[in-house]
Design a protein around this motif. Structure first.
Motif, mmCIF file in Angstrom:
data_model
loop_
_atom_site.group_PDB
_atom_site.id
_atom_site.type_symbol
_atom_site.label_atom_id
_atom_site.label_comp_id
_atom_site.label_asym_id
_atom_site.label_seq_id
_atom_site.Cartn_x
_atom_site.Cartn_y
_atom_site.Cartn_z
ATOM 1 N N GLY A 125 0.817 -1.204 0.000
ATOM 2 C CA GLY A 125 0.000 0.000 0.000
ATOM 3 C C GLY A 125 0.850 1.253 0.000
ATOM 4 N N THR A 134 2.453 2.373 -3.391
ATOM 5 C CA THR A 134 1.667 3.055 -4.428
ATOM 6 C C THR A 134 1.997 4.542 -4.503
ATOM 7 O OG1 THR A 134 -0.191 3.447 -2.904
ATOM 8 C CG2 THR A 134 -0.221 1.390 -4.179
ATOM 9 N N PRO A 193 8.522 1.332 -7.241
ATOM 10 C CA PRO A 193 8.246 0.429 -6.112
ATOM 11 C C PRO A 193 9.196 -0.756 -6.027
ATOM 12 C CG PRO A 193 6.605 0.165 -7.842
ATOM 13 C CD PRO A 193 7.411 1.374 -8.202
#
Length: 295
Positions: A139, A142, A147
């Protein structure tokens, strides 16, 4: 043998794997401890805080923990030399050039996402890590444009003498980064475990489950806090009982984690009334002088 001695015995001499420059975003108890660990291993560290007074307080925390290490003879070099590798700032631009940045702000997903995004903008080539003890690493990812360069590095309190670091991988985390992170943790003289991103990971999920049941027992009058803790320290060889551990971690921190786990995993993690009442009264454990124990 003390916890400090065990840690020193395992301190790796192979620090080549460590980043030369490390950023720590947040200089509270955890952030200062993380800074201490990397400084002790020879890294240069910059700590980012929100205001001049909190930046100064962060430096004092690190200096204090280094002084304790010096008194025990565990620094390996003059304290002034170690502290000389520390810089504190209120400007995230100070993170430019860092190879690794560890976010260590409070357990608030929006705040963590904000500071991680700010760190990525200032140091676009850096590896980013979150010290969250329960929030979803996927989470938080994001908020980032890369990432694959992000993972969880969950240190434990107090960081200087705690042996464990939980490496948390999200679906987009580069597998090679996980291997590098394992090397960093080992070079800090700590032991890594690797878990996939899930509510509470391994450590918080198990630790909170035990602590919540201990609180329910106290609430029901089964035994005193000291006797409940003694049952675990002597009966199960835990170094510290679950209620004293909660005081050390902070009752507010435990409450936030329990609420998160209750939302994600169900009512078995619902915080008992005694925890909510103590937090509402400002009795947060060791940091306020009163929790399940008087400090």
């Amino acid at each position: 043998m003390t916890a400090d001695d065990r840690h020193d015995d395992r301190l790796s001499t192979d620090t080549a794997a460590l980043p030369g420059s490390v950023g720590v975003y947040g200089g509270g108890r955890m952030g200062a401890g993380i800074a201490h660990a990397f400084l002790l291993a020879g890294c240069s560290v910059v700590v980012v805080e929100s205001a001049d007074e909190t930046a100064a307080a962060a430096r004092e925390r690190v200096a204090g923990s280094l002084a304790k290490a010096a008194a025990k003879g565990t620094l390996g070099e003059p304290q002034e030399a170690v502290l000389g590798r520390l810089r504190t700032t209120t400007d995230p631009a100070g993170l430019a050039g860092c190879e690794l940045i560890v976010e260590a702000v409070p357990e608030d997903a929006a705040l963590k996402a904000e500071v991680l995004s700010a760190a990525e903008k200032r140091a676009p080539g850096a590896v980013l890590a979150t010290n969250t003890s329960s929030l979803s690493v996927a989470g938080l990812a994001t908020a980032l444009s890369a990432p694959e360069r992000f993972l969880g590095l969950h240190f434990f309190n107090p960081v200087p003498v705690s042996d464990l670091v939980e490496i948390v991988t999200a679906p987009d985390t580069d597998p090679d980064l996980v291997t590098r992170a394992q090397g960093w943790v080992t070079a800090l003289g700590k032991t890594p475990i690797t878990v996939t991103d899930s509510p509470g990971f391994a450590s918080s999920r198990l630790g909170v489950a035990l602590a919540l049941e201990a609180m329910r027992m106290l609430e029901e009058g089964v035994a005193s806090a000291a006797d409940i803790d003694t049952a675990m320290t002597l009966g199960y060889r835990h170094p510290v009982g679950p209620l004293r551990t909660t005081d050390i971690v902070g009752l507010d921190v435990r409450l936030a984690i329990a609420e998160h786990l209750a939302r994600e995993l169900g009512p078995r993690f619902e915080p008992p009334r005694i925890l909510r009442d103590l937090v509402a009264a400002g009795h947060l454990g060791r940091k306020t002088g009163q929790g399940f124990y008087t400090w």
